[in-house]
Design a protein around this motif. Structure first.
Motif, PDB file in Angstrom:
ATOM      1  N   VAL A  66      21.421  -3.781  -5.106  1.00 30.18           N
ATOM      2  CA  VAL A  66      21.758  -2.467  -4.536  1.00 30.18           C
ATOM      3  C   VAL A  66      23.281  -2.771  -4.298  1.00 30.18           C
ATOM      4  CG1 VAL A  66      19.663  -1.807  -3.550  1.00 30.18           C
ATOM      5  CG2 VAL A  66      21.456  -3.130  -2.071  1.00 30.18           C
ATOM      6  N   GLN A 101      25.911  -1.274  -2.024  1.00 34.60           N
ATOM      7  CA  GLN A 101      26.089  -0.464  -0.880  1.00 34.60           C
ATOM      8  C   GLN A 101      27.415   0.494  -0.970  1.00 34.60           C
ATOM      9  OE1 GLN A 101      25.643  -3.586   2.254  1.00 34.60           O
ATOM     10  NE2 GLN A 101      23.624  -2.813   2.458  1.00 34.60           N
ATOM     11  N   CYS A 114      26.089   3.842  -2.358  1.00 37.70           N
ATOM     12  CA  CYS A 114      25.237   4.548  -1.739  1.00 37.70           C
ATOM     13  C   CYS A 114      25.701   5.519  -0.590  1.00 37.70           C
ATOM     14  CB  CYS A 114      24.742   3.716  -0.844  1.00 37.70           C
ATOM     15  SG  CYS A 114      23.196   4.229   0.218  1.00 37.70           S
ATOM     16  N   CYS A 136      15.196   6.582  -1.519  1.00 29.60           N
ATOM     17  CA  CYS A 136      14.635   5.255  -1.882  1.00 29.60           C
ATOM     18  C   CYS A 136      13.614   4.841  -0.629  1.00 29.60           C
ATOM     19  CB  CYS A 136      15.627   4.124  -2.221  1.00 29.60           C
ATOM     20  SG  CYS A 136      16.970   3.806  -0.995  1.00 29.60           S
ATOM     21  N   VAL A 137      14.319   5.054   0.457  1.00 32.47           N
ATOM     22  CA  VAL A 137      13.420   4.490   1.740  1.00 32.47           C
ATOM     23  C   VAL A 137      12.076   5.234   1.728  1.00 32.47           C
ATOM     24  CG1 VAL A 137      13.572   4.383   4.432  1.00 32.47           C
ATOM     25  CG2 VAL A 137      15.478   4.137   2.854  1.00 32.47           C
ATOM     26  N   PHE A 181      12.939  -0.732   0.672  1.00 37.77           N
ATOM     27  CA  PHE A 181      14.309  -0.237   1.073  1.00 37.77           C
ATOM     28  C   PHE A 181      14.192   0.214   2.538  1.00 37.77           C
ATOM     29  CE2 PHE A 181      13.877   0.658  -3.397  1.00 37.77           C
ATOM     30  CZ  PHE A 181      14.551  -0.131  -4.055  1.00 37.77           C
ATOM     31  N   GLN A 195      17.486   1.650   5.718  1.00 31.77           N
ATOM     32  CA  GLN A 195      18.865   2.168   5.830  1.00 31.77           C
ATOM     33  C   GLN A 195      19.556   1.738   7.071  1.00 31.77           C
ATOM     34  OE1 GLN A 195      17.263   6.547   5.150  1.00 31.77           O
ATOM     35  NE2 GLN A 195      19.253   6.704   4.247  1.00 31.77           N
ATOM     36  N   VAL A 248      21.913   1.970   2.201  1.00 31.81           N
ATOM     37  CA  VAL A 248      20.740   1.365   1.941  1.00 31.81           C
ATOM     38  C   VAL A 248      20.707  -0.037   2.479  1.00 31.81           C
ATOM     39  CG1 VAL A 248      21.460   0.818  -0.280  1.00 31.81           C
ATOM     40  CG2 VAL A 248      19.096   0.907  -0.032  1.00 31.81           C
ATOM     41  N   CYS A 281      17.672   8.009  -7.289  1.00 28.30           N
ATOM     42  CA  CYS A 281      19.051   7.559  -6.472  1.00 28.30           C
ATOM     43  C   CYS A 281      20.174   8.627  -6.917  1.00 28.30           C
ATOM     44  CB  CYS A 281      19.229   6.265  -6.540  1.00 28.30           C
ATOM     45  SG  CYS A 281      20.902   5.819  -5.726  1.00 28.30           S
TER      46      CYS A 281
END
Length: 66
Positions: free
Chosen positions: A5, A7, A10, A16-17, A24, A26, A33, A55
């Protein structure tokens, strides 16, 4: 499958979570993420691929390395 990932890319959308909470998370302070499992088990691969596809910033990348 290996996940990375970025970050910095993001935006904290959290898609994703919602799709793969075992892989994943947060950060509490800004929603960025956090990767919980860089090499998830095979049963999660399809869900992880979906998380990559949804995403909005392309912050998640996959490779075939395990």
């Amino acid at each position: 499958m290996k996940i990375t990932v970025d970050q910095d890319k993001c935006c904290g959308a959290g898609s994703c979570v919602l799709l793969a909470p075992d892989v994943f998370d947060q950060r509490d302070k800004d929603g960025i993420v956090v990767l919980l499992d860089a090499e998830p088990p095979e049963p999660l691969h399809a869900t992880v691929r979906e998380a990559v596809d949804v995403c909005p910033t392309g912050a998640i990348a996959l490779s075939d390395e395990a």
